[in-house]
Design a protein around this motif. Structure first.
Motif, PDB file in Angstrom:
ATOM      1  N   VAL A  60     -59.271 -21.806  24.798  1.00 58.28           N
ATOM      2  CA  VAL A  60     -61.121 -21.943  24.904  1.00 58.28           C
ATOM      3  C   VAL A  60     -61.088 -23.279  24.506  1.00 58.28           C
ATOM      4  O   VAL A  60     -60.699 -23.886  23.767  1.00 58.28           O
ATOM      5  CB  VAL A  60     -61.604 -21.028  23.814  1.00 58.28           C
ATOM      6  CG1 VAL A  60     -63.206 -21.309  23.766  1.00 58.28           C
ATOM      7  CG2 VAL A  60     -61.542 -19.504  23.905  1.00 58.28           C
ATOM      8  N   SER A  61     -61.903 -24.028  25.489  1.00 57.74           N
ATOM      9  CA  SER A  61     -62.391 -25.473  25.472  1.00 57.74           C
ATOM     10  C   SER A  61     -63.629 -25.836  25.226  1.00 57.74           C
ATOM     11  O   SER A  61     -64.624 -25.048  25.854  1.00 57.74           O
ATOM     12  CB  SER A  61     -61.767 -26.233  26.485  1.00 57.74           C
ATOM     13  OG  SER A  61     -60.320 -26.112  26.702  1.00 57.74           O
ATOM     14  N   VAL A  62     -64.302 -26.473  23.990  1.00 56.66           N
ATOM     15  CA  VAL A  62     -65.540 -26.560  23.720  1.00 56.66           C
ATOM     16  C   VAL A  62     -65.906 -27.956  23.744  1.00 56.66           C
ATOM     17  O   VAL A  62     -64.878 -28.958  23.091  1.00 56.66           O
ATOM     18  CB  VAL A  62     -65.974 -25.988  22.313  1.00 56.66           C
ATOM     19  CG1 VAL A  62     -67.425 -26.153  22.090  1.00 56.66           C
ATOM     20  CG2 VAL A  62     -65.732 -24.458  22.241  1.00 56.66           C
ATOM     21  N   ASP A  92     -71.012 -25.700  27.762  1.00 57.53           N
ATOM     22  CA  ASP A  92     -70.238 -26.479  26.955  1.00 57.53           C
ATOM     23  C   ASP A  92     -69.028 -25.931  26.731  1.00 57.53           C
ATOM     24  O   ASP A  92     -68.167 -26.214  25.712  1.00 57.53           O
ATOM     25  CB  ASP A  92     -71.136 -27.132  25.747  1.00 57.53           C
ATOM     26  CG  ASP A  92     -71.343 -25.844  24.764  1.00 57.53           C
ATOM     27  OD1 ASP A  92     -71.325 -24.548  25.346  1.00 57.53           O
ATOM     28  OD2 ASP A  92     -71.984 -26.094  23.712  1.00 57.53           O
ATOM     29  N   THR A  93     -68.648 -24.466  27.206  1.00 53.21           N
ATOM     30  CA  THR A  93     -67.421 -23.744  26.952  1.00 53.21           C
ATOM     31  C   THR A  93     -66.725 -23.422  28.331  1.00 53.21           C
ATOM     32  O   THR A  93     -67.297 -23.020  29.392  1.00 53.21           O
ATOM     33  CB  THR A  93     -67.848 -22.678  25.989  1.00 53.21           C
ATOM     34  OG1 THR A  93     -68.535 -23.068  24.867  1.00 53.21           O
ATOM     35  CG2 THR A  93     -66.557 -22.098  25.687  1.00 53.21           C
ATOM     36  N   SER A  96     -66.502 -20.062  32.584  1.00 53.99           N
ATOM     37  CA  SER A  96     -67.511 -20.966  31.675  1.00 53.99           C
ATOM     38  C   SER A  96     -68.601 -20.092  31.131  1.00 53.99           C
ATOM     39  O   SER A  96     -69.517 -19.763  31.930  1.00 53.99           O
ATOM     40  CB  SER A  96     -68.035 -22.245  32.562  1.00 53.99           C
ATOM     41  OG  SER A  96     -66.767 -23.093  32.858  1.00 53.99           O
TER      42      SER A  96
END
Length: 467
Positions: A201-203, A152-153, A148
């Protein structure tokens, strides 16, 4: 339509929903990778297709407690036989044993996970390892690094199993690779999902969440090519198998033949709404080279949306996607599959104690149907403009929920064919389970999707010991 256009549409939709880049976020990792949970939830998926599974919380020390990393796995053996005499295949449908080992190591700020299957497949002609097809003595299911870079990512890099969407064994916006051979010969349903070599990638934010997946080299389905399952060969106009294995011209240049996939999702009360985009290629062959006869994977872009949440006493879902076949936008190239609109409606409810019913309606509607009919080669089978499929899943838990009875039916009233998946799993104890099931196909014509597999009807038996 290129990859940047797909991503642009998703990001534009995010701004419409009221989210701007850099908005405040709550950390989350939707696929059970050890990050804190957020207030958004992934839709539930069939057993074995829900992404990673966290180890159960228990006070008992794991067998790997003495190791410098966490380790678990299973050993299983499976055997099965055809019910029909197929001149193009062996009598056995499956005869294999595998040992899966999953290792996980937590570092400060990062997690490394390795999952591999050591496999002996008695029906495999060539036991050389092929990580693309999953054949040979070893199949690498996962080799990933998770970290991470900000609150937030989340980032996941490497080989991984990817999934999203709302369907039960029906996929519209999930354009990640599938293993259809495993699905039809009696392997565990988890093997329907093939691995991807990708960057995810997850935001996360308080308004909306974004998943972005980049695959630098095209990952195709592990599709039916005749070596293990017979099918209708349109080029030869008949059923073929090991006598005419499909040869392909597959996009294989790294960073040129790449794929992009994006999902923008959020909760609206008890409902999850999502938008999807994909830019890449048809995952299974959907074209042909006239000169060589090789099957091809034409360029494809997909845009879609889904909604899932409470509906009366059960759970309902709707999902749609538009498949833009970019090499045949006018529908007049008979060597490339036409563009399509796909729609899925679903509903699931517990209708009695430990008895669950799931129903789905699925539609494929071909674009430019008149052009397709006009340019179809003489004597070629004609597809319907609209293909309708109904599905039904019944799941019944008995014997203190240690015995699971499952019956899944696909039925197409337009093609007049069907596919039946009976399955029984008995959990003997915390480690040992026994499974029996079948893959049964019916059809009025051999060129329809399920009808072409009638010679592949099979029953199988498996035993698994987990540790």
């Amino acid at each position: 339509m290129n990859a940047s256009s797909v991503v642009g549409v998703i990001l534009l939709a995010g701004s419409v929903l009221g989210v701007a880049p850099g908005a405040p976020a709550a950390p989350d990792l939707p696929e059970g990778l050890g990050a804190p949970a957020s207030d958004t939830a992934e839709p539930s998926l069939p057993a074995g297709l829900g992404g990673e599974i966290e180890p159960e919380q228990t006070t008992e020390k794991p067998a790997s407690a003495a190791l410098p990393f966490w380790l678990r796995g299973f050993w299983e053996a499976r055997g099965g036989s055809r019910l029909n005499d197929d001149p193009h295949q062996r009598d056995l449908s499956i005869a294999e044993t595998r040992l899966q080992l999953e290792a996980e190591k937590y570092f400060q700020g990062a997690t490394v996970r390795l999952t591999g299957d050591f496999l002996y497949d008695d029906l495999d002609d060539d036991r050389a390892v092929d990580l693309e097809s999953g054949e040979g003595a070893f199949d690498l299911r996962e080799a990933s690094l998770v970290f991470s870079p900000s609150a937030d990512t989340d980032v996941k890099l490497g080989r991984q199993i990817l999934t999203w969407g709302t369907g039960d064994l029906v996929f519209i916006n999930d354009l990640f690779p599938k293993d259809w051979v495993s699905f039809f010969i009696g392997r565990d349903v988890e093997y329907l999902k093939a691995p991807s070599d990708a960057l995810k990638v997850s935001v996360f934010s308080s308004w909306v969440n974004l998943d972005l997946v980049y695959t630098p080299r095209f990952d195709a389905d592990r599709f039916i090519d005749g070596r293990r399952l017979s099918f209708f060969n349109a080029g030869q106009g008949r059923l073929t198998g090991r006598n005419a294995v499909v040869m392909t011209d597959r996009p294989a240049d790294a960073f040129e033949d790449d794929e992009w996939a994006a999902r923008l999702y959020r909760n609206l009360g008890a409902y999850e709404v999502a938008l999807y985009g994909y830019d890449g290629f048809w995952k299974s062959p959907a074209g042909a080279e006239p000169a060589s006869g090789k099957a091809t994977f034409p360029p494809l872009s997909v845009f879609g949306a889904s909604l899932r949440g409470p509906m009366g006493p059960g759970i309902g879902n709707v999902e749609l996607g538009y498949y833009d076949s970019r090499d045949d936008t006018d529908g007049d190239d008979p060597t490339v599959r036409n563009s399509e609109l796909r729609l899925l409606l679903g509903y699931e409810q517990e209708i009695a104690r430990n008895l669950t019913l799931g129903l789905q309606y699925y539609l494929e509607r071909m674009d430019e149907y008149e052009a397709y009919q006009r340019t179809l080669p003489p004597g070629a089978p004609v597809r319907d403009e609209n293909r309708h499929v109904l599905t039904q899943r019944l799941t019944w838990l008995t014997h203190s929920q240690n015995l699971e009875w499952s019956l899944f039916l696909f039925y197409s009233p337009s093609d007049r064919d069907a596919y039946l998946r009976p399955r029984m799993v008995y959990q003997v104890d915390d480690h040992l389970s026994i499974e029996a099931g079948g893959n049964l196909f019916f059809g009025a014509q051999e060129e329809t999707f399920f009808g072409q597999f009638q010679d592949n009807n099979n029953l199988y038996l498996g035993v698994r010991y987990g540790f």
